[in-house]
Design an enzyme around this catalytic site. Structure first.
Site, PDB file in Angstrom:
ATOM      1  N   CYS A 157       0.794  -1.233   0.000  1.00 57.58           N
ATOM      2  CA  CYS A 157       0.000   0.000   0.000  1.00 57.58           C
ATOM      3  C   CYS A 157       0.827   1.285   0.000  1.00 57.58           C
ATOM      4  O   CYS A 157       0.258   2.382   0.016  1.00 57.58           O
ATOM      5  CB  CYS A 157      -0.973  -0.017   1.170  1.00 57.58           C
ATOM      6  SG  CYS A 157      -1.935  -1.540   1.193  1.00 57.58           S
ATOM      7  N   HIS A 283      -3.552   8.042   6.208  1.00 59.44           N
ATOM      8  CA  HIS A 283      -3.687   6.710   5.617  1.00 59.44           C
ATOM      9  C   HIS A 283      -5.101   6.203   5.932  1.00 59.44           C
ATOM     10  O   HIS A 283      -5.782   5.722   5.049  1.00 59.44           O
ATOM     11  CB  HIS A 283      -2.610   5.789   6.178  1.00 59.44           C
ATOM     12  CG  HIS A 283      -2.592   4.425   5.560  1.00 59.44           C
ATOM     13  ND1 HIS A 283      -2.468   4.237   4.211  1.00 59.44           N
ATOM     14  CD2 HIS A 283      -2.698   3.190   6.111  1.00 59.44           C
ATOM     15  CE1 HIS A 283      -2.492   2.932   3.949  1.00 59.44           C
ATOM     16  NE2 HIS A 283      -2.639   2.282   5.081  1.00 59.44           N
ATOM     17  N   HIS A 317      -9.789   1.786  -0.236  1.00 68.04           N
ATOM     18  CA  HIS A 317      -8.333   1.672  -0.175  1.00 68.04           C
ATOM     19  C   HIS A 317      -7.849   1.113  -1.510  1.00 68.04           C
ATOM     20  O   HIS A 317      -8.077  -0.054  -1.819  1.00 68.04           O
ATOM     21  CB  HIS A 317      -7.937   0.754   0.981  1.00 68.04           C
ATOM     22  CG  HIS A 317      -6.470   0.736   1.268  1.00 68.04           C
ATOM     23  ND1 HIS A 317      -5.526   1.235   0.404  1.00 68.04           N
ATOM     24  CD2 HIS A 317      -5.776   0.287   2.351  1.00 68.04           C
ATOM     25  CE1 HIS A 317      -4.325   1.089   0.924  1.00 68.04           C
ATOM     26  NE2 HIS A 317      -4.448   0.517   2.105  1.00 68.04           N
TER      27      HIS A 317
END
Lengths: 387, 263
Positions: A157, A283, A317
């Protein structure tokens, strides 16, 4: 560090294609999350890209995957600054540095299902042209004519965040003059099943920093940016922090030590102080552990007053694309003078001791820290600034 | 094209040759030896989590770092791999489509491309930079360029390791297959007193007329690996070669290094 000049950027996500569709959704607090287009035997929301993606040129048909077509869409959005860059720099001095987590897994899992059920792969399936990390690089080279060094960062990520750091170092080292950076990822069954096995998926749209949050919503999409040695910068990457938790393969350090270090390193690289930061694009995955650790890290590095928003409540995400997409959202905040409202059901978790604005905030935002954390304890913090 | 840097440590793992020294001496393990990598750079817990490729990476990193006398706590590690943990992905796909079993969270977490670099950073307690990259047959060149970029910006030493597991034969029916291979170099700024060689990474071009350093005499299975170029580099430095060496065996874009032996 010498700031990296961002002379153009593009966005593709569940919110749509291009700047205007993203601005409309972000200003109006309108999520792109919805039912999964992939059949699943459990409930979860996803951020699926619903726009029509361009076809590749006929001679590139063998490379035509959803991922490659996303790349083509993202390139079209930076066509104008890219044309100017090609006039300014030799093609071998323009690098292609992208990030992805899943690469062509979406194509392979469909082909593999055919293989399991019928004993052979589809006739047009080609692992090397459709699955490997290099496949999209070939497509981008072909579509742009840029022939500089090209590779994929794949650190889950944080993948696309790493590409900004690499470009900055390579420009500074005079290996290149410009680069197409960023990242992209597609939804796939394997990813959804995998995060479900970790009990990390929210059953409804993710709710970062909310009291009732219970996991991630997976999204897809990407963002590309053109970065150059010199030119008319829309924003700057003024500082970058790259750290590791050295703690656990899939869980963040509970006190967010690696996240703190990444943010501090980004500030130090820019020669800035915590009070210089106007906003954090967090995040903010929506998992209990991540949001708690990140909020703790932000509090310790920046204090409790800096407005923090997780745009994953809008897009889901997007994994390897997330850092670049959120760098683009950070750039929008600076260029357009607004912070999107933090959306999601339920009240903000009282244990989250940082400022989470739930209404649209307008004003002047000169410096934004954009955080990305990943499997492997990999952390990247980008300090995005007004030129 | 790139900045001149020193190579101060080497690491290699091929099934049959557990380290660079064994390869240099052509000291092949007996055929009945299990020939599996040990994962020397990992602690016990993470060695168990690492794939065979991850363990081969761990062996090469440990060997190269020891040779260069750099420490694992602060030295950045760049892991290059063309297909990474593709075998873990296939395992997941098989479970998902063939057996229709719930996915294993343990396998899922180590199916990411950066599993090896993450496990290394945990084992070595390295809280700094690490990355994992991929560029098909250009991965060795990409890994070196990423390392050179770090050195040019003030890093003292960097480990560049390239590895791929044996090619997934079911997915690569039409393409050349390869065997597992892992190779590492430690790069430091030019002039390092313990330099084994100096190198620059040169611009890529397809013609190979200017290549003056022969690649290693690997068996065909290793020569087909996308990472063969990094193993060729290790081999050429061991042989004390100077000249121009290809970083791929003709399947990549044609990156090459100019090598000056310091031995």
């Amino acid at each position: 560090m010498r700031p990296l000049l961002v002379t153009g950027y593009s966005m593709l996500s569940a919110l749509g294609m291009g700047r205007q569709q993203h601005l409309d959704a972000l200003k109006n607090g309108k999520t792109g999350l919805g039912p999964s287009p992939i059949p699943l035997d459990f409930d979860t929301a996803t951020g699926a890209v619903r726009v029509d993606l361009p076809e590749l040129p006929t001679h590139m048909e063998a490379w035509s995957t959803r991922l490659a077509r996303m790349a083509a869409a993202l390139l079209a959005e930076i066509d104008e600054p890219l044309r100017r860059a090609r006039e300014k720099w030799r093609p071998e001095r323009i690098a292609i540095l992208l990030g992805t987590s899943t690469a062509g897994a979406e194509t392979t899992e469909v082909a593999y299902k055919d293989y399991v059920e019928g004993g052979k792969f589809p006739r047009d399936y080609d692992f090397q042209r459709q699955h490997t990390f290099g496949a999209v690089l070939t497509v981008v080279r072909e579509l742009t004519g840029c022939t500089g060094p090209s590779w994929m960062a794949s650190t889950a990520c944080t993948s696309s965040g790493k590409t900004f750091a690499t470009a900055q170092r390579m420009i500074e080292a005079d290996i290149i003059d410009a680069a197409i950076v960023g990242g992209l990822d597609t939804l796939c069954t394997m990813t959804l099943q995998g995060f479900n096995s970790l009990q990390a998926l929210d059953r409804v749209a993710c709710r970062p920093f909310r009291k009732t949050r219970s996991g991630i919503s997976i999204g897809e999409g990407g963002a590309f940016a053109l970065v150059e040695r010199k030119g008319d910068a829309r924003v700057l990457i003024e500082g970058i922090g790259e750290t590791s938790d050295a703690y656990h393969i899939s869980a963040p350090h509970p006190e967010g030590l690696g996240a703190q270090a990444a943010m501090r390193d980004a500030l130090a690289a820019a020669g800035k102080k915590p009070e210089n930061i106007d906003h954090v694009n967090a995040h903010g995955t929506g998992t209990t552990l991540n949001d708690t650790a990140e909020a703790n890290a932000i509090k310790l590095v920046l204090g409790t007053d800096v407005p923090c928003v997780s745009t994953k409540a809008y897009t889901g995400h997007t994994l390897g694309a997330a850092a670049a997409l959120e760098m683009a959202f950070s750039s929008c905040a600076i260029e357009e003078g607004f912070l999107p409202p933090a959306i999601g059901d339920g009240e903000i978790d009282p244990k989250i001791d940082v400022c989470i604005p739930t209404e649209l905030t307008t004003g002047t935002f000169n410096r934004v820290l954009s955080n990305s954390f990943a499997f492997g304890g990999n952390n990247v913090s980008l300090l995005v600034s007004a030129p | 094209m790139s900045i001149r840097v020193a190579v101060t440590g080497l690491g290699l793992f091929l099934p049959g040759y557990p380290n660079a020294t064994a390869w240099a001496e052509k000291n092949e393990l007996p055929a009945d030896d299990p020939r599996k990598p040990g994962g020397l750079a990992f602690d016990r817990v993470n060695r168990r989590r690492a794939s065979q490729m991850g363990r081969a990476i761990g062996d090469c990193v440990a060997e190269a770092m020891a040779a260069a006398e750099v420490d694992g706590v602060t030295t950045p590690v760049i892991v290059g791999s063309s297909i990474g943990e593709a075998n873990a992905m296939l395992d997941l796909l098989d479970k998902m489509w063939r057996e229709q079993e719930p996915m294993s969270p343990a396998v899922f977490t180590v199916s990411v491309h950066n599993a090896a670099s993450g496990l290394l950073s945990i084992s070595m307690k390295n809280k700094g930079y690490t990355t994992s990259i991929a560029a098909d047959y250009d991965t060795p060149a990409a890994t070196l360029l990423e390392g050179i970029g770090l050195l040019a910006n003030g890093t003292d030493a960097v480990v560049c390791v390239c590895a791929d597991e044996a090619s997934p034969r079911s997915l690569l029916e039409q393409a050349p297959n390869w065997d597992m291979l892992s190779a590492a170099v430690v790069l430091q700024p030019a002039g390092a007193t313990n330099a084994l060689a100096h190198l620059t990474v040169d611009d890529c071009r397809k013609d190979r007329d200017d290549l003056t350093v022969a690649p290693a005499s690997f068996a065909e299975g290793f020569a087909q690996s996308p990472q063969a170029g990094m193993a060729d580099l290790v081999d050429a430095i061991q042989r004390g070669e100077s000249g121009v060496l290809g970083l791929d065996r003709g399947n990549g874009r044609g990156y090459r290094v100019t090598l000056e032996s310091a031995q």
